[in-house]
Write a protein that holds these residues in place. Sequence first.
Motif, PDB file in Angstrom:
ATOM      1  N   THR A 390       0.838  -1.202   0.000  1.00 32.93           N
ATOM      2  CA  THR A 390       0.000   0.000   0.000  1.00 32.93           C
ATOM      3  C   THR A 390       0.872   1.249   0.000  1.00 32.93           C
ATOM      4  OG1 THR A 390      -1.730  -1.170   1.223  1.00 32.93           O
ATOM      5  CG2 THR A 390      -1.820   1.228   1.238  1.00 32.93           C
ATOM      6  N   GLN A 391       1.910   1.235   0.834  1.00 28.94           N
ATOM      7  CA  GLN A 391       2.802   2.395   0.892  1.00 28.94           C
ATOM      8  C   GLN A 391       3.518   2.605  -0.439  1.00 28.94           C
ATOM      9  OE1 GLN A 391       5.016   1.478   4.614  1.00 28.94           O
ATOM     10  NE2 GLN A 391       4.311   3.486   5.291  1.00 28.94           N
ATOM     11  N   LYS A 392       3.927   1.532  -1.091  1.00 28.79           N
ATOM     12  CA  LYS A 392       4.579   1.651  -2.404  1.00 28.79           C
ATOM     13  C   LYS A 392       3.641   2.290  -3.417  1.00 28.79           C
ATOM     14  CE  LYS A 392       7.835  -2.229  -2.098  1.00 28.79           C
ATOM     15  NZ  LYS A 392       8.169  -3.586  -2.635  1.00 28.79           N
ATOM     16  N   ALA A 393       2.379   1.840  -3.412  1.00 26.87           N
ATOM     17  CA  ALA A 393       1.404   2.383  -4.363  1.00 26.87           C
ATOM     18  C   ALA A 393       1.150   3.865  -4.093  1.00 26.87           C
ATOM     19  CB  ALA A 393       0.098   1.598  -4.262  1.00 26.87           C
ATOM     20  N   ILE A 394       1.055   4.233  -2.811  1.00 27.10           N
ATOM     21  CA  ILE A 394       0.831   5.645  -2.458  1.00 27.10           C
ATOM     22  C   ILE A 394       2.038   6.483  -2.863  1.00 27.10           C
ATOM     23  CG2 ILE A 394       0.584   7.234  -0.499  1.00 27.10           C
ATOM     24  CD1 ILE A 394      -1.133   5.079   0.849  1.00 27.10           C
ATOM     25  N   GLU A 395       3.240   5.946  -2.638  1.00 28.14           N
ATOM     26  CA  GLU A 395       4.461   6.663  -3.033  1.00 28.14           C
ATOM     27  C   GLU A 395       4.496   6.901  -4.537  1.00 28.14           C
ATOM     28  OE1 GLU A 395       7.627   4.299  -1.557  1.00 28.14           O
ATOM     29  OE2 GLU A 395       7.282   4.842   0.561  1.00 28.14           O
ATOM     30  N   GLU A 396       4.026   5.926  -5.309  1.00 32.62           N
ATOM     31  CA  GLU A 396       3.993   6.076  -6.770  1.00 32.62           C
ATOM     32  C   GLU A 396       3.043   7.201  -7.174  1.00 32.62           C
ATOM     33  OE1 GLU A 396       4.811   5.461 -10.772  1.00 32.62           O
ATOM     34  OE2 GLU A 396       5.858   4.723  -8.988  1.00 32.62           O
ATOM     35  N   ILE A 397       1.871   7.239  -6.556  1.00 29.97           N
ATOM     36  CA  ILE A 397       0.908   8.308  -6.852  1.00 29.97           C
ATOM     37  C   ILE A 397       1.479   9.661  -6.436  1.00 29.97           C
ATOM     38  CG2 ILE A 397      -1.379   9.227  -6.272  1.00 29.97           C
ATOM     39  CD1 ILE A 397      -2.319   6.327  -5.963  1.00 29.97           C
ATOM     40  N   ASN A 398       2.115   9.712  -5.258  1.00 30.73           N
ATOM     41  CA  ASN A 398       2.696  10.973  -4.779  1.00 30.73           C
ATOM     42  C   ASN A 398       3.829  11.455  -5.682  1.00 30.73           C
ATOM     43  OD1 ASN A 398       1.012  11.331  -2.597  1.00 30.73           O
ATOM     44  ND2 ASN A 398       2.349  10.227  -1.164  1.00 30.73           N
ATOM     45  N   LYS A 399       4.592  10.513  -6.195  1.00 33.71           N
ATOM     46  CA  LYS A 399       5.698  10.876  -7.090  1.00 33.71           C
ATOM     47  C   LYS A 399       5.152  11.554  -8.349  1.00 33.71           C
ATOM     48  CE  LYS A 399       9.550   8.809  -9.654  1.00 33.71           C
ATOM     49  NZ  LYS A 399      10.242   7.539 -10.015  1.00 33.71           N
ATOM     50  N   ILE A 400       4.098  10.980  -8.904  1.00 31.25           N
ATOM     51  CA  ILE A 400       3.471  11.576 -10.095  1.00 31.25           C
ATOM     52  C   ILE A 400       2.886  12.940  -9.746  1.00 31.25           C
ATOM     53  CG2 ILE A 400       1.627  11.293 -11.802  1.00 31.25           C
ATOM     54  CD1 ILE A 400       1.968   8.236 -11.382  1.00 31.25           C
ATOM     55  N   ASN A 401       2.262  13.011  -8.567  1.00 34.09           N
ATOM     56  CA  ASN A 401       1.639  14.269  -8.144  1.00 34.09           C
ATOM     57  C   ASN A 401       2.678  15.363  -7.923  1.00 34.09           C
ATOM     58  OD1 ASN A 401      -0.872  15.611  -7.421  1.00 34.09           O
ATOM     59  ND2 ASN A 401      -0.040  15.686  -5.333  1.00 34.09           N
ATOM     60  N   ASP A 402       3.860  14.978  -7.422  1.00 33.64           N
ATOM     61  CA  ASP A 402       4.936  15.962  -7.255  1.00 33.64           C
ATOM     62  C   ASP A 402       5.351  16.538  -8.603  1.00 33.64           C
ATOM     63  OD1 ASP A 402       4.930  15.559  -4.548  1.00 33.64           O
ATOM     64  OD2 ASP A 402       6.659  14.180  -4.533  1.00 33.64           O
ATOM     65  N   GLU A 403       5.431  15.683  -9.624  1.00 30.85           N
ATOM     66  CA  GLU A 403       5.776  16.149 -10.968  1.00 30.85           C
ATOM     67  C   GLU A 403       4.691  17.091 -11.484  1.00 30.85           C
ATOM     68  OE1 GLU A 403       7.060  13.183 -13.797  1.00 30.85           O
ATOM     69  OE2 GLU A 403       7.601  11.817 -12.175  1.00 30.85           O
ATOM     70  N   THR A 404       3.442  16.786 -11.176  1.00 28.86           N
ATOM     71  CA  THR A 404       2.330  17.646 -11.599  1.00 28.86           C
ATOM     72  C   THR A 404       2.442  19.017 -10.941  1.00 28.86           C
ATOM     73  OG1 THR A 404       0.917  15.711 -11.833  1.00 28.86           O
ATOM     74  CG2 THR A 404      -0.183  17.839 -11.721  1.00 28.86           C
ATOM     75  N   GLN A 405       2.808  19.015  -9.622  1.00 26.97           N
ATOM     76  CA  GLN A 405       2.965  20.284  -8.925  1.00 26.97           C
ATOM     77  C   GLN A 405       4.088  21.127  -9.536  1.00 26.97           C
ATOM     78  OE1 GLN A 405       3.305  18.982  -4.753  1.00 26.97           O
ATOM     79  NE2 GLN A 405       1.445  20.174  -4.357  1.00 26.97           N
ATOM     80  N   VAL A 406       5.206  20.469  -9.919  1.00 29.90           N
ATOM     81  CA  VAL A 406       6.322  21.188 -10.549  1.00 29.90           C
ATOM     82  C   VAL A 406       5.879  21.796 -11.874  1.00 29.90           C
ATOM     83  CG1 VAL A 406       8.600  20.912 -11.624  1.00 29.90           C
ATOM     84  CG2 VAL A 406       8.108  19.826  -9.418  1.00 29.90           C
TER      85      VAL A 406
END
Length: 715
Positions: A390-406
Amino acid sequence: MSQISKSEDGTEKKKDFFKQVVDHISSIGNEINDALKSTKVINRRTHMLSTTAKIEANRTGDVGRNFLIVSNSIEELGTKTDNAVDKMKKETLQEIEALSAVIENKSISIQGNRLANLALTNIRLIDRNLFERSADIRWWATDDILVKSLVENSVDGFQNAESRLGIILKSYTVYYDLILCDVEGNCKASGAGKFGLSGRNFSDKTWFRKAMDTVNGAEYGFQTVHHSPRINDDYTIVYSCKIHEDGDPEKKVIGVLGAVFKWRDLAQRIVNETPLSDEEKSKSRVLLCDESGNVLADTKEKILQNSINFHGKNELFQKEKGFSVVDKNEKTQLICHALSTGFEGYKSKDWHSLIIQDIDVGCHNQNLSNDNDESLDSVIEFISKLSEETQKAIEEINKINDETQVLSLNAAIEAARVGDAGRGFGVISGFMGDLSRMTAKITTDMDSNIQKKIKELNSLISSNSRQIKGDRLANLSFTNIDLIDRVLYERTADVRWWATENSIMKALSLKTQENKDFLSARLRTILQYYTVYEDLIVCDMNGNVLANGHSSDNIGETNMESTLWFQNALKTRNGEDYGFDIIQENKENGKSTSLVFSCKVHRNGDISRDAIGILGIVFKWEQFVRGIFNETPLNGTEIDSSSLFILDSNGSKLAENNKHGDSISQENVMPLLKEKKNFQTITVSDSKMLSGHAQSVGYEGFSTGWHALIIQSQK
């Protein structure tokens, strides 16, 4: 040593616990599902903003070229987010469903193993009782009064035989009748005249024919459970044995003795007293059946009226112990089974002990465990894996979201750089930033809530895993002490009955060498059939040994007057009472423990007359209790980490199978014995251990007052 926890017997608690676990898992699944739905909704808005940004970029021409690149990147990241969310939903939620199935199957496995152990206890009780019957018949067939009556073939002789059989029945109330026949099958005497069996011919009866088919009186015949209209219209089994001249199996056969056993009294009591909760009893059937499935004892009272058959029966019946889940008659049933383990060479005749229970939980048969493993460690490992995934999946979503924020920030900078032409892009980038922050909050909250719930779930499972294992150890201890009480109860009947043996009374009265030699031979015969005894010793009232069964060397020089068992027998009122003593000796290889039952011998077997001697019978305690320990159904990993003890009322060790050396002392165990039945988590030498304890509850008025204890190391 410190006590951490203890519990009551908790079948219902187990049921509630597994429901709580499934509810917790469902809650985690709902948490993830709701968060992913919200993320999907936000991501759809992100796709819409990306489309709007493309339109605006095309409208502004060259000024919007960079914004077109950004909008395409946002679209790609949105697609990645969709894929990550879909993957998490598919994989994580599948794992949650699998975990729910594992929990449900674990609950069935634990219940199946528990009921299979109860089924095993039932067949062990049957075996131990019927072993006694196989010894009884062969011994009684050598009784000199019965032998003499057949040789003399006189009215007086058969009256004496009938009187003797009546005395046996009075002492051994588990029998309906004893039938003495000549070789033609004619009944010459019976112990219970009320059945009117004298004069009948039994040559066509199975028990008579089987006795005649044996090699000699060292063997026995057996007629399995059958309906007996003549004997109280009840169900009986019959043991039978040839009678030889002089009670010597090498001499001529002169008759057959049949012992009609009260089967229903024994078997129905055992199945009816199987320790199930009231709620379980309403949906359970406890029974014994033969290899063909014919019911021999049954809580539904269907003896010989029913035949048990179910899919997978042959496979289950081949196992010594196990269970299976079967769909039958629109019900899902847990069928738990045990075969005879035998006792002193005796085994039930291909009989099977079953407990059949209706269950209402889903089941995935491939994960059911028949190995007595009630640990939930595998479930905790599964949950830990779920947490990591679950944590891995959340980290993957957060990683994409960080790129979106940039990208959103870069778009805002570019919009500010181009001035009025980029005003629309500034609004879009602001919305993008808001959506990205919303996504970040959802994933952060999801991660926090899931980890909190997983922590609560682990705590719930850990505490209840200890309780489940502790309850099981307490139940196994109860079985062990109950078996001990029941077997030792039989010894109290033996010593009082053998004290009326004619050869014992003659040797004590006449004291001739001929009578002593004959008595020694009789005592050796008892030891031949009752293999649970080490020795039988006959003394006069001064403690001088006249004969024993184990050895005749230097008997005349041996005196037992100073022994505890002899003195305690002297203190009894008469031959209806008995002494029961624990004899412990220090030997080169450690302490040796023996149990001795003793009884007064009266002139002519009449307790109103003077006592003329003392009979002591030495039980093979260490051999017996070693069998109890070895047959305790622990799984492979438990055997090396578990110590088993039998303790007296003061906590002193009477027997042990100790895997912890000297670390467990009397001081350690005394606090564990305060309740009748319990478990406790304790600390010994800085190591955590789980103990399961039960105290003797007695059987038929006999109780040792002893304790059974299992102490098991914990990881």
